[in-house]
Design an enzyme around this catalytic site. Sequence first.
Site, PDB file in Angstrom:
ATOM      1  N   ASP A 185      17.761  29.503  26.308  1.00 50.38           N
ATOM      2  CA  ASP A 185      18.513  29.838  25.090  1.00 50.38           C
ATOM      3  C   ASP A 185      19.181  28.606  24.494  1.00 50.38           C
ATOM      4  O   ASP A 185      19.956  28.710  23.558  1.00 50.38           O
ATOM      5  CB  ASP A 185      19.613  30.870  25.414  1.00 50.38           C
ATOM      6  CG  ASP A 185      19.013  32.196  25.848  1.00 50.38           C
ATOM      7  OD1 ASP A 185      17.924  32.518  25.353  1.00 50.38           O
ATOM      8  OD2 ASP A 185      19.624  32.868  26.689  1.00 50.38           O
ATOM      9  N   HIS A 186      18.942  27.469  25.091  1.00 43.72           N
ATOM     10  CA  HIS A 186      19.669  26.280  24.644  1.00 43.72           C
ATOM     11  C   HIS A 186      18.732  25.088  24.516  1.00 43.72           C
ATOM     12  O   HIS A 186      18.595  24.274  25.437  1.00 43.72           O
ATOM     13  CB  HIS A 186      20.820  25.976  25.624  1.00 43.72           C
ATOM     14  CG  HIS A 186      21.858  25.076  25.054  1.00 43.72           C
ATOM     15  ND1 HIS A 186      21.989  23.765  25.433  1.00 43.72           N
ATOM     16  CD2 HIS A 186      22.797  25.302  24.111  1.00 43.72           C
ATOM     17  CE1 HIS A 186      22.978  23.213  24.755  1.00 43.72           C
ATOM     18  NE2 HIS A 186      23.489  24.119  23.946  1.00 43.72           N
ATOM     19  N   PHE A 187      18.046  25.054  23.380  1.00 44.42           N
ATOM     20  CA  PHE A 187      17.141  23.945  23.069  1.00 44.42           C
ATOM     21  C   PHE A 187      17.806  23.075  22.014  1.00 44.42           C
ATOM     22  O   PHE A 187      18.277  23.581  21.008  1.00 44.42           O
ATOM     23  CB  PHE A 187      15.815  24.470  22.489  1.00 44.42           C
ATOM     24  CG  PHE A 187      14.849  24.969  23.512  1.00 44.42           C
ATOM     25  CD1 PHE A 187      13.650  24.301  23.739  1.00 44.42           C
ATOM     26  CD2 PHE A 187      15.137  26.098  24.263  1.00 44.42           C
ATOM     27  CE1 PHE A 187      12.747  24.764  24.687  1.00 44.42           C
ATOM     28  CE2 PHE A 187      14.231  26.560  25.214  1.00 44.42           C
ATOM     29  CZ  PHE A 187      13.036  25.901  25.430  1.00 44.42           C
TER      30      PHE A 187
END
Lengths: 128, 173
Positions: free
Chosen positions: B33-35
Site C-alpha cells: 500500500d506504500h509505493f
Amino acid sequence: MQREEIFEKVKGVLVEALAVDDDEVTPDATIFNDLGAESIDMLDIGFQLEQAFGFKIEQGEMFPEGVTSDPEMVQDGKVTEAGLAMLRQRAPHIDLAALEADPRLEKVRDIFTVDALATFVENKLKAS
Amino acid sequence: MRWMWIDRVVELVPRQRLVAVKNVSLAEEHLHDHFEPVVTDDGRIVRPAMPIMPASLIIEGMAQAGGILVGHAEEFREKVILAKVSRAELSREATPGCQLRYTAEIKSFSHAGAGVSGTVELAEPSAEPETIGLIELLFSHLDRNMAGIEYPEHNFVFGEGFRTLLRTSGIID
C-alpha cells in the site's frame, strides 16, 4: 553562572523542546499560553534542563502539580489563600503578584513565565 | 494481536541501551500500500515507484525498542507510552530484503518517564550496515501523569504481543 547566560541556555532548551522561534522566548512569555507547552512538555523541558545545567529536578518542582484539582486550593473557580500560600512555599521562583490580584483559576497558567523558569534554574544553581 | 515492528531484541543493557532488529519483507501487507517514486522539484522521475517501508513505521519500531528498554528498567511495572517524537531524521528508504537495526539509549530517566535517543541502521543483504536515521523520543509513565488521571491497574501496554517478543528474545521466561 550569570543570569544572562542562564537565560540564553533556558531559551535554547525551550526552542528545542517546544519548537518555537528564538524571538518568541522573551522573559515575560508564558510557558503554557504564549509558547504552547502541554503538560508532557514539562517532562521534556525538565530532562533538557537537567542535561544543560547538571542538576536533578523532582516532579512538580518547576511547576507545582495538583493545585487546580485540590478543593482546598481552589474554590468557586478561584485559587484560595491556602492555594496561594502553597504556591509561595513550593514555587518561590514564580512571581505571584498577578495571581494574588486576580486569583481566577484560568490565570494559574499565566504565572509560569520564561523569567520564572530562569529564576528556578538560578536558585537551583545557587543551592548546589 | 498488536502490530509488532521489531522482530527480535538482540542486545539489552538494563537502563542503558537496547538493540533490536526488523527484517523488512515483501510479505508484509503495508508495503503493498506504500509505493513511492522519487521525483525532482521539476517533476522528473529519477526512480520509479517501489514498495518502501513508511517512515512512520520506522519511528514506531524505534518507539517499541525504546519502550521495551524503558519498561524493562522498572521490570515492566510502569505503563510506558510514547509521549512525544522530539526529532526524527531519516536519510534513505527501507525496501524489502533489508534489515533495520534500532539502537535505543536512555538519556534521561525519572519516575515520570524517560528520554530516549535512537539510531537507525539499514543493512542491505550484501552490504555493510549504514546509519540512516536519528530519532529522539520521550516516554511517559502513564500512571504518573501530571493531570492525576487514573488508569486500569492491568498493564495493557506490555500485553501479549510484547511478551511473545520478549520471550523469543530470551528476555523473559
